[in-house]
Design a protein around this motif. Sequence first.
Motif, PDB file in Angstrom:
ATOM      1  N   ARG A   1      -3.663  14.449   4.374  1.00 38.54           N
ATOM      2  CA  ARG A   1      -2.307  14.595   4.896  1.00 38.54           C
ATOM      3  C   ARG A   1      -1.826  13.312   5.561  1.00 38.54           C
ATOM      4  O   ARG A   1      -0.653  12.944   5.454  1.00 38.54           O
ATOM      5  CB  ARG A   1      -2.236  15.795   5.822  1.00 38.54           C
ATOM      6  CG  ARG A   1      -2.270  17.093   5.016  1.00 38.54           C
ATOM      7  CD  ARG A   1      -2.308  18.351   5.849  1.00 38.54           C
ATOM      8  NE  ARG A   1      -2.229  19.545   5.028  1.00 38.54           N
ATOM      9  CZ  ARG A   1      -3.236  20.087   4.361  1.00 38.54           C
ATOM     10  NH1 ARG A   1      -4.438  19.530   4.399  1.00 38.54           N
ATOM     11  NH2 ARG A   1      -3.078  21.184   3.642  1.00 38.54           N
ATOM     12  N   VAL A   2      -2.729  12.601   6.225  1.00 37.36           N
ATOM     13  CA  VAL A   2      -2.369  11.318   6.840  1.00 37.36           C
ATOM     14  C   VAL A   2      -1.993  10.311   5.751  1.00 37.36           C
ATOM     15  O   VAL A   2      -0.988   9.601   5.871  1.00 37.36           O
ATOM     16  CB  VAL A   2      -3.534  10.782   7.712  1.00 37.36           C
ATOM     17  CG1 VAL A   2      -3.311   9.324   8.103  1.00 37.36           C
ATOM     18  CG2 VAL A   2      -3.701  11.648   8.950  1.00 37.36           C
ATOM     19  N   GLU A   3      -2.772  10.258   4.685  1.00 36.06           N
ATOM     20  CA  GLU A   3      -2.473   9.338   3.585  1.00 36.06           C
ATOM     21  C   GLU A   3      -1.144   9.676   2.921  1.00 36.06           C
ATOM     22  O   GLU A   3      -0.391   8.787   2.540  1.00 36.06           O
ATOM     23  CB  GLU A   3      -3.595   9.349   2.539  1.00 36.06           C
ATOM     24  CG  GLU A   3      -4.831   8.605   2.956  1.00 36.06           C
ATOM     25  CD  GLU A   3      -4.582   7.122   3.192  1.00 36.06           C
ATOM     26  OE1 GLU A   3      -3.916   6.475   2.363  1.00 36.06           O
ATOM     27  OE2 GLU A   3      -5.057   6.613   4.214  1.00 36.06           O
ATOM     28  N   ALA A   4      -0.851  10.954   2.766  1.00 37.25           N
ATOM     29  CA  ALA A   4       0.415  11.367   2.147  1.00 37.25           C
ATOM     30  C   ALA A   4       1.601  10.900   2.999  1.00 37.25           C
ATOM     31  O   ALA A   4       2.592  10.389   2.467  1.00 37.25           O
ATOM     32  CB  ALA A   4       0.448  12.876   1.954  1.00 37.25           C
TER      33      ALA A   4
ATOM     34  N   GLU B   1       5.514   4.126   3.342  1.00 35.99           N
ATOM     35  CA  GLU B   1       5.525   2.924   2.514  1.00 35.99           C
ATOM     36  C   GLU B   1       6.665   2.968   1.501  1.00 35.99           C
ATOM     37  O   GLU B   1       7.331   1.954   1.263  1.00 35.99           O
ATOM     38  CB  GLU B   1       4.200   2.773   1.771  1.00 35.99           C
ATOM     39  CG  GLU B   1       3.066   2.314   2.649  1.00 35.99           C
ATOM     40  CD  GLU B   1       1.734   2.252   1.928  1.00 35.99           C
ATOM     41  OE1 GLU B   1       0.882   1.468   2.359  1.00 35.99           O
ATOM     42  OE2 GLU B   1       1.539   2.993   0.935  1.00 35.99           O
ATOM     43  N   GLN B   2       6.892   4.133   0.927  1.00 36.91           N
ATOM     44  CA  GLN B   2       7.998   4.283  -0.017  1.00 36.91           C
ATOM     45  C   GLN B   2       9.333   3.977   0.656  1.00 36.91           C
ATOM     46  O   GLN B   2      10.166   3.247   0.112  1.00 36.91           O
ATOM     47  CB  GLN B   2       8.051   5.713  -0.564  1.00 36.91           C
ATOM     48  CG  GLN B   2       7.024   6.033  -1.597  1.00 36.91           C
ATOM     49  CD  GLN B   2       7.186   7.461  -2.082  1.00 36.91           C
ATOM     50  OE1 GLN B   2       8.218   7.810  -2.625  1.00 36.91           O
ATOM     51  NE2 GLN B   2       6.172   8.268  -1.861  1.00 36.91           N
ATOM     52  N   ALA B   3       9.516   4.548   1.827  1.00 32.68           N
ATOM     53  CA  ALA B   3      10.765   4.341   2.556  1.00 32.68           C
ATOM     54  C   ALA B   3      10.945   2.864   2.913  1.00 32.68           C
ATOM     55  O   ALA B   3      12.042   2.316   2.780  1.00 32.68           O
ATOM     56  CB  ALA B   3      10.793   5.202   3.813  1.00 32.68           C
TER      57      ALA B   3
ATOM     58  N   ALA C   1      -2.273  10.405  -3.931  1.00 29.38           N
ATOM     59  CA  ALA C   1      -3.708  10.401  -3.640  1.00 29.38           C
ATOM     60  C   ALA C   1      -4.002  11.222  -2.384  1.00 29.38           C
ATOM     61  O   ALA C   1      -4.981  11.979  -2.336  1.00 29.38           O
ATOM     62  CB  ALA C   1      -4.212   8.976  -3.475  1.00 29.38           C
ATOM     63  N   GLY C   2      -3.160  11.099  -1.388  1.00 29.46           N
ATOM     64  CA  GLY C   2      -3.337  11.876  -0.163  1.00 29.46           C
ATOM     65  C   GLY C   2      -3.179  13.363  -0.405  1.00 29.46           C
ATOM     66  O   GLY C   2      -3.943  14.181   0.121  1.00 29.46           O
TER      67      GLY C   2
ATOM     68  N   VAL D   1      -5.626  18.726  -0.993  1.00 25.76           N
ATOM     69  CA  VAL D   1      -5.880  19.933  -1.788  1.00 25.76           C
ATOM     70  C   VAL D   1      -7.381  20.118  -1.989  1.00 25.76           C
ATOM     71  O   VAL D   1      -7.890  21.246  -1.919  1.00 25.76           O
ATOM     72  CB  VAL D   1      -5.141  19.865  -3.141  1.00 25.76           C
ATOM     73  CG1 VAL D   1      -5.619  20.954  -4.083  1.00 25.76           C
ATOM     74  CG2 VAL D   1      -3.643  19.981  -2.922  1.00 25.76           C
ATOM     75  N   ALA D   2      -8.097  19.017  -2.216  1.00 24.58           N
ATOM     76  CA  ALA D   2      -9.555  19.108  -2.347  1.00 24.58           C
ATOM     77  C   ALA D   2     -10.167  19.665  -1.062  1.00 24.58           C
ATOM     78  O   ALA D   2     -11.075  20.501  -1.101  1.00 24.58           O
ATOM     79  CB  ALA D   2     -10.148  17.742  -2.671  1.00 24.58           C
TER      80      ALA D   2
END
Length: 61
Positions: free
Chosen positions: A9-12, A18-20, A40-41, A46-47
């Motif tokens: 969730r942190v990576e997401a 980063e996108q913004a 990837a996040g 989900v994993a």
Amino acid sequence: MNKDQVQGRVEAVKGKLEQAAGQLVGNKDLEQKGKIDEVAGKVQAVAGDVKEELKSVTKPI
């Protein structure tokens, strides 16, 4: 919650930021990297969700 859920969730969120930032400054590479990090996040989260679900299913009653 396990480590994969939290890190995912942190990576997401980091990917969304980063996108913004990439959109703001017009940097397509940063924007693409953010999209990749976000996906990837989400996969990692989900994993982690699956691991938690398996723990609860396999736990003895």
